[in-house]
Structure formats: structure tokens, C-alpha cells
Design an enzyme around this catalytic site. Sequence first.
Site, PDB file in Angstrom:
ATOM      1  N   ASN A 189      -8.310  -5.576  14.184  1.00  0.00           N
ATOM      2  CA  ASN A 189      -8.570  -4.408  13.352  1.00  0.00           C
ATOM      3  C   ASN A 189     -10.057  -4.122  13.424  1.00  0.00           C
ATOM      4  OD1 ASN A 189      -5.894  -4.574  12.675  1.00  0.00           O
ATOM      5  ND2 ASN A 189      -6.237  -5.238  10.555  1.00  0.00           N
ATOM      6  N   GLU A 208      -5.389  -1.893  13.991  1.00  0.00           N
ATOM      7  CA  GLU A 208      -5.852  -0.910  13.015  1.00  0.00           C
ATOM      8  C   GLU A 208      -7.187  -0.350  13.470  1.00  0.00           C
ATOM      9  OE1 GLU A 208      -6.242  -2.280   8.933  1.00  0.00           O
ATOM     10  OE2 GLU A 208      -4.296  -3.261   9.016  1.00  0.00           O
ATOM     11  N   HIS A 257       0.765  -9.308   4.752  1.00  0.00           N
ATOM     12  CA  HIS A 257      -0.322  -8.352   4.538  1.00  0.00           C
ATOM     13  C   HIS A 257      -0.683  -8.401   3.061  1.00  0.00           C
ATOM     14  CE1 HIS A 257      -2.306  -4.646   6.526  1.00  0.00           C
ATOM     15  NE2 HIS A 257      -2.870  -4.763   5.340  1.00  0.00           N
ATOM     16  N   GLN A 304       0.798  -1.220   0.000  1.00  0.00           N
ATOM     17  CA  GLN A 304       0.000   0.000   0.000  1.00  0.00           C
ATOM     18  C   GLN A 304       0.835   1.278   0.000  1.00  0.00           C
ATOM     19  OE1 GLN A 304      -2.717  -1.668   3.289  1.00  0.00           O
ATOM     20  NE2 GLN A 304      -4.113  -0.403   2.110  1.00  0.00           N
ATOM     21  N   ARG A 341       3.725   0.034  12.959  1.00  0.00           N
ATOM     22  CA  ARG A 341       3.423  -1.282  12.404  1.00  0.00           C
ATOM     23  C   ARG A 341       3.553  -1.230  10.884  1.00  0.00           C
ATOM     24  NH1 ARG A 341      -2.242  -3.783  11.100  1.00  0.00           N
ATOM     25  NH2 ARG A 341      -1.550  -5.848  10.451  1.00  0.00           N
ATOM     26  N   TYR A 355     -13.132  -1.427  12.343  1.00  0.00           N
ATOM     27  CA  TYR A 355     -13.575  -0.268  11.579  1.00  0.00           C
ATOM     28  C   TYR A 355     -15.050   0.046  11.788  1.00  0.00           C
ATOM     29  CZ  TYR A 355      -9.100  -0.253   9.238  1.00  0.00           C
ATOM     30  OH  TYR A 355      -7.752  -0.170   8.992  1.00  0.00           O
ATOM     31  N   GLU A 406      -5.542   1.949  -1.448  1.00  0.00           N
ATOM     32  CA  GLU A 406      -6.599   1.285  -0.687  1.00  0.00           C
ATOM     33  C   GLU A 406      -7.199   0.126  -1.495  1.00  0.00           C
ATOM     34  OE1 GLU A 406      -7.458   1.052   2.370  1.00  0.00           O
ATOM     35  OE2 GLU A 406      -9.297  -0.042   2.019  1.00  0.00           O
ATOM     36  N   ASN A 415      -2.173 -10.612   8.651  1.00  0.00           N
ATOM     37  CA  ASN A 415      -3.146  -9.532   8.771  1.00  0.00           C
ATOM     38  C   ASN A 415      -4.442  -9.954   8.099  1.00  0.00           C
ATOM     39  OD1 ASN A 415      -3.915  -6.599   9.207  1.00  0.00           O
ATOM     40  ND2 ASN A 415      -4.293  -6.839   7.002  1.00  0.00           N
ATOM     41  N   GLU A 416      -5.512 -10.062   8.888  1.00  0.00           N
ATOM     42  CA  GLU A 416      -6.855 -10.240   8.351  1.00  0.00           C
ATOM     43  C   GLU A 416      -6.998 -11.394   7.355  1.00  0.00           C
ATOM     44  OE1 GLU A 416      -8.247  -6.548   6.721  1.00  0.00           O
ATOM     45  OE2 GLU A 416      -8.277  -5.567   8.659  1.00  0.00           O
TER      46      GLU A 416
END
Length: 448
Positions: free
Chosen positions: A292, A350, A117, A17, A74, A294, A403, A161-162
Amino acid sequence: MNFSRDFVFGTATSSYQIEGAHNEGGRTPSIWDTFCATPGKVYEQHNGDNACDHYHRFEEDIQTLKKLGVDAYRFSIAWPRIFPEKGRYNPEGMAFYKNLAKRLREEGIKPAVTLYHWDLPMWAHEEGGWISRESVEWFKDYARTCFTELDSLVDSWITHNEPWCAGFLGYHQGVHAPGHTNMEEAVKAVHHMLLSHGEAVSMLKTEFSSSTPIGITLNLSPIYAKSDSANDQLAANNADGYSNRWFLDPVFKGTYPADMMNLFSKYVHSYDFIKEGDMETISVPCDFFGINYYSRAIVEFSAAQDFMSKGAFSDYEKTGMGWDIAPDEFKDLIIRLRNEYTDLPIYITENGAAYDDEVVNGKVHDVLRTRYIEQHIQAVSDLNDLGMNIQGYYLWSLLDNFEWSFGYDKRFGMIYVDFDTQERIWKDSAYRYAEIIKQREASLQIGS
Ligand code: PNW
């Protein structure tokens, strides 16, 4: 707000990213390079070729971190920089991260490093990717090399990650790389990711006798039924199974949820890819749990949607992603995790919001993002008052960045990036975050 001296305030990014330099330092393509080059997948066919050019500007970005006053940063490692081809280690790729970690430490910033990631090397994808059980071995080789070279420089490790995004968005919904739409593949891919997580945790502890804390980061979203009707309740249960329990149960209980296994079996013809001992490997004890957060979701029943329940209308205020702003539901989520899953220290790895920011006279007055951040940090403070043991908060993100399928159209940074000039401009939220971090220190000096 009330934070202890050792509470970690940080910010997070990921390799694809922000780094750019896609063909430098010996890097080869990842599944995201390929996905971006596939028409119709990413907003205006944007890609991470240059992104924030962080690969060349990391010194400037470290100075920004320092000015923000964060305790920790991170970032993730790009696997195709480390192993550009199967079995070929690339020290030049590693040198970038060694230097980054070393420079962060020199500036008093703790490196928190994510191994995966989402930028799977194309060579691995071509050999079957996460659908193949061999991926666990490839990941172990990669993790071993990272531990060997970086463990002494790193403050905490995050294996994955996720995996929900990497697995279900990537192999089931097809909106992330590699863009497949096959539920059986997705469930296998997730299994192999989780296995590789467990293997890496054991490796660090046994092979390396390391005391560096290691854990996994899951994206979790509390799910609510639109009504009390049995159908809506079932929809909420299934959505929770798909988004949350499919990951929480194996990691903390060593089982996949039986109700979801049953629902998925319409697509998953056999679960014999789950071998003896796998669930023990996956549920190996970690040192912390990364979350994380949101938003929340409200769902309603829809026969057509199968186990993927239908999102229902909500009158909550939304971020630029259209996601409900829900700090109270964040509290529900953490309390539930404490009640049902784990006593491990929690890190919010996050949290943040995208908005359409505008630069006016060299300033970005991102009032809404600032409020979002304040509300969620307040929630963390409230949760800790309830004894929830949250040990850190990482704001997503340091910089506006790539993104994923939204390209550069969605800005999550507290620092604005002009993608033509690579100029970085502090948004109001960055000043506010720096102030929150500083106030914590000030009030502690008085209190202690
Ligand atoms: C996370 N969803 O992604 C990632 O860890 C970041 O890389 C990303 O930039 C950030 O959140 C903001 O989106 C997600 O569709 C992507 O539910 C999609 C979803 C959730 C998280």
C-alpha cells in the site's frame, strides 16, 4: 502507459469501513466498535454502524464495479461475523462473503480477499488480543474456516493488511483501536500478527494443498533525511526501521533488524516472546507481495522523539490528508524493494488520495484526485518498463468510507457517498479510471 493483458486493475475496500449492519447477521463488536464509542478517539465520534451500508447494497456496488470495468475487487472479511464468540462459527456471517464472492465471479470480477483489516473481535481482545500468543491460534481457526468455505471462490488471499497500522498505531501510538500506548505491547502484537500470517500461508499450502496465491500487504513509505547531517541521517534510518524494515526484514529475511531491536529494548524488556522457529514461520515463502503506497516522509533529528523521528517540513503539494504527493519516490521505493528484498510479483494493493469533494449539480470534479491517480498509474507503468514486475494496481477506494480516526471527514472514494441518503455519485476520477482500464484493452487489441 503500457500494461499487459493480464495486468490486474482493481479497487479496494475493507469490511468495517463500508459494511455497516454492525449488529446484523450475528456480528458481534470488534475493537473498532469499542474504540469509536470511546470519546475523543474518532472525529466527531463517528463509527461504522452504518458506514456505506454495503452489507445491504452490495448488489448495487457490484454493478458499479462492473461499470468501472475492474478486473478484481479487494475486500476484507469481518472476523466477528465469522466467529462472533470464541470457538463459535457463524455460518450466516460466512454466507454474506460466499454470496459476495460468487456474485463477483459471475460478473467476471476476481475476488481478492483480506483476512485481517483491523476488526479484531472484542472477545479476542478481552482475552489479551494480539498481545497474547494465543491470538495466533484464534487467527488460525478463523483462517481455516475462511479457506474451507471460500478458497474455491477466491482469486487471491491477503493474510494481513498493514500490520504497521494495526500494531504500532493501535498499540504504540494509540490512535487506532485498541488505543494502547505501550511499545512493548506493540512489538509483541506485531510479532503475533506476523506469526499468524506465516501460519496461515503454510496452512493454505499444506493442509489445503491450495494453489490460490497468498501474500501479505504492508504499508511502506520511503523516508528521506532532511539534510546530510549525521543526526538527520540517523533519524531517517530509524524512521525507516520503525515504518518499513521492522516488517520487511522478518517477512523476507527471517530476522528483525538488529539496530531497531536495540533501540526498542529501552521499552521492550525482553524479546523472549520470540520463540524458536518463529522467524522461519514468519518468513515462509509467499506467492506475491502486496504494497500500500500513499506518500513519502522527510524526517529530521529530534532528541525528544527518540526512535520516532520528527517529520520535517516539505514543500511538496499535499493531499487532503496533508500527505506529500510523491509518485517519483514511489518508484524509489519499489526499486529498493527489488534490490534489497524480493523478486516476488508485486501488487499495489492500495493507492489513492483523500480530498474535500463537493457535489455541484450532481457532479464531483475531483481534478486533484484524478491527477494523483494518473501520476501513480503512470509510475507503475514506468516501473514495469524497468522490469519491476508489478502485476496489479488496486485503487483505494471504491467508495468514500469510514476513514478510521478521521471518521467520514476524509473522502478517499472514486465514488462519492452521501451518508444521509446512501446515494452513490461517480466522481470524475471514477470515469477517468474506467477510461484508463478500457484504453489498456483497446490498445492491446490493436497491438496483439
Ligand atoms: C490504509 N498512516 O491506512 C488502510 O489500509 C486503509 O484502510 C485506509 O483507509 C487507507 O490506508 C487510507 O488511509 C492507513 O498514518 C492509515 O501512515 C494510516 C496511515 C497509513 C495507512
